[in-house]
Every structure is written in C-alpha cells, then in structure tokens.
Design an enzyme around this catalytic site. Sequence first.
Site, PDB file in Angstrom:
ATOM      1  N   HIS A 137      -8.290  46.704  35.886  1.00  0.00           N
ATOM      2  CA  HIS A 137      -9.458  46.304  36.521  1.00  0.00           C
ATOM      3  C   HIS A 137      -9.524  44.943  37.161  1.00  0.00           C
ATOM      4  CE1 HIS A 137     -11.735  50.019  36.508  1.00  0.00           C
ATOM      5  NE2 HIS A 137     -11.209  50.270  35.417  1.00  0.00           N
ATOM      6  N   ASP A 144     -13.425  53.080  38.787  1.00  0.00           N
ATOM      7  CA  ASP A 144     -14.001  54.176  37.992  1.00  0.00           C
ATOM      8  C   ASP A 144     -15.113  54.805  38.693  1.00  0.00           C
ATOM      9  OD1 ASP A 144     -12.408  53.393  35.980  1.00  0.00           O
ATOM     10  OD2 ASP A 144     -14.047  52.373  34.799  1.00  0.00           O
ATOM     11  N   GLU A 208      -8.190  59.770  31.526  1.00  0.00           N
ATOM     12  CA  GLU A 208      -9.590  59.370  31.989  1.00  0.00           C
ATOM     13  C   GLU A 208      -9.739  60.006  33.456  1.00  0.00           C
ATOM     14  OE1 GLU A 208     -10.051  55.143  32.155  1.00  0.00           O
ATOM     15  OE2 GLU A 208      -9.907  54.711  30.131  1.00  0.00           O
ATOM     16  N   HIS A 211     -10.887  57.338  36.091  1.00  0.00           N
ATOM     17  CA  HIS A 211     -10.114  56.145  36.785  1.00  0.00           C
ATOM     18  C   HIS A 211      -9.052  56.565  37.541  1.00  0.00           C
ATOM     19  CE1 HIS A 211      -8.317  52.202  35.520  1.00  0.00           C
ATOM     20  NE2 HIS A 211      -7.148  52.640  36.139  1.00  0.00           N
TER      21      HIS A 211
END
EC number: 3.4.13.22
Length: 251
Positions: A137, A144, A208, A211
């Site tokens: 990130h 996300d 995730e 993500h």
Amino acid sequence: MTDLFAPILPQPDPDWAEAFRVPIVECGQPLQALGIATGFAVWPAYHRLGVPNALPECHARSEIFERLLHAASLLPDGIRLVILDAWRPFAVQQHLYDTLYDILRQHEPDADPAELTRRTREFVAPPSTRAESPSPHLTGGAIDLTLCDRDGRWLEMGSLFDEATPRSYTRHYEEIAQPDEAQRLARDNRRMLFNAMSAAGFSNLSSEWWHYDYGDQLWAAHLGKPHAIYGPAHVLPLEQLWRQQLEGLRR
C-alpha cells in the site's frame, strides 16, 4: 469478452520473502486523488473508522486510476466499485499490523510467536518503508475495494472488509460444495469483482477478497513479471511541493 461469473481458480498464498526480492524499476507515475472520480465511488475506510494518521482521501498511481475505470466499465449496469483504501502511510500500516498481532496474542496467549506472525501476515502486510521492499500500500499500487449498487447499497461479499477470519479468503465460497442462497450470492459477487479486476490487469491477494495489486512487488511475483514498476511513494505536504517546484526552476 469477460465472463464476470467465471469461477475463481485456486491461487497461491503469497511468499512475502520471495515478493520482496523482486527488483523494482520505478516508473515515476504520480499519485492521484481518487475522490472526484465519477466512474467509481470512494469511501476512505480507515479515516471513517478513526484509525490514527489515516487520510480523508484515497490516492493511487495514475495508471491505477485508469485501470479502475476499465474494471468499472466491465461491471453490469447499476453495479459500482467502491474504493476503501489505496496509498497508505507507513504509520497506518504499522498500526494495523501491531493491532491485529496484539489481538491475536490476547485471544491465544499460548500461541507460538511465529504462528501469530504468520496469521497476522495473512491479513496485514509486513510494515516496511525500505526502498527495495516497501509495503504494497505504500507504493500506491495496492487497492482495497468492494461493490455497491447504483444507490450506494454495498453488495454482500460474505465477510466484512478487513475481517480476520477464513471467510475473507477470496475462494472461501468457491470451496463450499452446496452453498445456500446467501453463500451463492457472496460467491457470485466476489466473482464479479475478481474477474473485472483481473481483466483490468490486477492481481488478487488470496487471503483478502478486497485486496488487489498492480505494479508493486506482490503483483510482479504473482504474475511472474521480471520487476515491479512501483516503489515507495508519498503524498507530499504543500510545503514540500513548493520546495520541489522552486528547485525545479533552478535547474
């Protein structure tokens, strides 16, 4: 033509050590604020949830912006992307990692520290500002996101954003042989998101469903690219921008 409801095939869990060894050839794309986009919605989750140092805006590299627009264009009429987080300050990454680790340790006080670290890394990338191995990130290449309808109702995805349970694994509902109606709905919504983002060039973090990466080391390792194109990036304060502009005039 993209089949938005094609099953999500098995994908390997990330080898963080291997990913962080992928070389970075920085392309220099700037960060861009996403909040004024009309092709998708933006809801800065960590700022809204009161996470310390989280920004009230989502920023990503300029090519990420274009690829999000492409992914959004593939969705059925009335379905929209909702960006929850993108570029993330190191302080926020450290807070998320430490907080989840501490909660897991409190929940299982006798657990081996190495196992707690492994489980933490399933849902929060290791904090790093190193130029050769930044947290995804921090590069502006990790996103996300989720889905909503035309009126802003979030679609059912089968777990909460940032939920630290097995339900957050992208393929969790693919592995249920006879899903009930709610499970089929979550599975199909995940398929829509996954197939649209994959068609736009993103890779997904297997633990995730929310993500996705483009251009960072995780993306390069996942797709077998020779190098990443995004290293650490920074949202600069106005004072530093002015200094850079004046330095540019001297050259």
